[in-house]
Design a protein around this motif. Structure first.
Motif, short mmCIF file in Angstrom:
data_model
loop_
_atom_site.label_atom_id
_atom_site.label_comp_id
_atom_site.label_asym_id
_atom_site.label_seq_id
_atom_site.Cartn_x
_atom_site.Cartn_y
_atom_site.Cartn_z
N ASP A 214 0.96 -1.13 0.03
CA ASP A 214 -0.10 0.14 0.11
C ASP A 214 0.79 1.36 0.16
O ASP A 214 0.59 2.20 -0.69
CB ASP A 214 -0.97 -0.09 1.05
N GLU A 215 1.92 1.23 0.78
CA GLU A 215 2.72 2.51 0.75
C GLU A 215 3.55 2.78 -0.35
O GLU A 215 3.74 3.87 -0.81
CB GLU A 215 3.83 2.22 2.03
N LYS A 216 3.91 1.76 -1.37
CA LYS A 216 4.45 1.79 -2.54
C LYS A 216 3.63 2.20 -3.40
O LYS A 216 3.92 2.45 -4.59
CB LYS A 216 5.35 0.70 -2.92
N GLY A 217 2.07 2.06 -3.19
CA GLY A 217 0.94 2.38 -4.11
C GLY A 217 0.94 1.28 -5.30
O GLY A 217 0.50 1.50 -6.55
N LEU A 218 1.17 0.17 -4.70
CA LEU A 218 1.50 -1.02 -6.03
C LEU A 218 -0.24 -1.60 -5.92
O LEU A 218 -0.58 -2.06 -4.97
CB LEU A 218 2.43 -1.92 -5.66
N PRO A 219 -0.60 -1.78 -7.26
CA PRO A 219 -2.05 -2.54 -7.24
C PRO A 219 -1.63 -4.00 -6.98
O PRO A 219 -0.76 -4.47 -7.58
CB PRO A 219 -2.45 -2.15 -8.68
N TYR A 220 -2.62 -4.62 -6.22
CA TYR A 220 -2.38 -5.96 -6.02
C TYR A 220 -3.85 -6.71 -5.80
O TYR A 220 -4.71 -5.96 -5.40
CB TYR A 220 -1.46 -6.29 -4.91
N GLN A 221 -3.87 -7.86 -5.62
CA GLN A 221 -5.12 -8.39 -5.34
C GLN A 221 -4.75 -9.47 -4.07
O GLN A 221 -3.75 -9.86 -3.99
CB GLN A 221 -5.81 -9.29 -6.49
N VAL A 222 -5.66 -9.61 -3.36
CA VAL A 222 -5.67 -10.29 -2.06
C VAL A 222 -6.30 -11.77 -2.49
O VAL A 222 -7.33 -12.00 -2.93
CB VAL A 222 -6.07 -9.94 -0.72
N HIS A 223 -5.53 -12.84 -2.07
CA HIS A 223 -5.91 -14.39 -1.87
C HIS A 223 -5.62 -14.96 -0.64
O HIS A 223 -4.97 -14.92 -0.10
CB HIS A 223 -5.39 -14.99 -2.96
N ASP A 224 -7.14 -14.78 0.05
CA ASP A 224 -7.28 -15.13 1.25
C ASP A 224 -7.15 -16.87 1.43
O ASP A 224 -8.00 -17.46 0.84
CB ASP A 224 -8.37 -14.68 2.23
N LEU A 225 -6.12 -17.52 1.79
CA LEU A 225 -5.85 -18.88 1.80
C LEU A 225 -6.92 -19.53 2.57
O LEU A 225 -7.52 -20.68 2.12
CB LEU A 225 -4.54 -19.44 2.60
N ARG A 226 -7.58 -19.11 3.89
CA ARG A 226 -8.85 -19.69 4.46
C ARG A 226 -10.05 -19.47 3.66
O ARG A 226 -10.79 -20.51 3.62
CB ARG A 226 -8.98 -19.13 5.76
N LYS A 227 -10.42 -18.42 2.96
CA LYS A 227 -11.58 -18.04 2.53
C LYS A 227 -11.28 -18.41 1.14
O LYS A 227 -12.57 -19.34 0.71
CB LYS A 227 -11.68 -16.52 2.55
N ASP A 228 -10.56 -18.19 0.36
CA ASP A 228 -10.63 -18.56 -1.06
C ASP A 228 -9.76 -19.95 -1.41
O ASP A 228 -10.15 -20.35 -2.40
CB ASP A 228 -9.58 -17.39 -1.96
N GLY A 229 -9.29 -20.57 -0.36
CA GLY A 229 -8.88 -21.89 -0.80
C GLY A 229 -7.70 -21.95 -1.59
O GLY A 229 -6.96 -20.90 -1.93
#
Length: 114
Positions: A21-36
């Motif tokens: 976030d501080e670098k302003g880089l776009p990314y997506q999150v993959h939650d291993l518990r929720k998304d498997g």
């Protein structure tokens, strides 16, 4: 786009998100518990990182496994354990598209470009 594989209650994962976030880089999150974790996704990761490096032996999930599952661990057994328990994947894990960065320490993402 960058993909950050994580679990929400992991302090190191939160630090990694903050750094992105501080670098302003776009990314997506993959939650291993929720998304498997699908077999195809695991193979994508393991094509870049050896399975024994990707196996998180410090996690609560690992500690809670039966002793029999932890004995005589090899690459095939590690792969099967990660598929059955996605939180055994070392995290945070950042997929840059070209490379995989396992874990996070301050400065690990300094060379990343948006």
């Amino acid at each position: 786009m960058l993909t950050l594989f994580m679990i929400k209650n992991c302090d190191t994962c939160r630090k990694a998100r903050k750094a992105l976030d501080e670098k302003g880089l776009p990314y997506q999150v993959h939650d291993l518990r929720k998304d498997g974790l699908s077999a195809a996704l695991l193979e994508h990761i393991l094509a870049r990182v050896p399975v024994m490096e990707a196996l998180n032996r410090r996690s609560t999930t690992w500690r809670n496994l039966p002793e029999e599952d932890k004995k005589e661990i090899d690459a095939n057994k590690a792969r099967a354990l990660i598929m059955a328990n996605p939180t055994l994947l070392k995290r945070p894990l950042l997929d840059t598209g070209d490379d995989i960065i396992l874990g996070y320490r301050d400065g690990d993402y300094d060379t990343l470009k948006g």
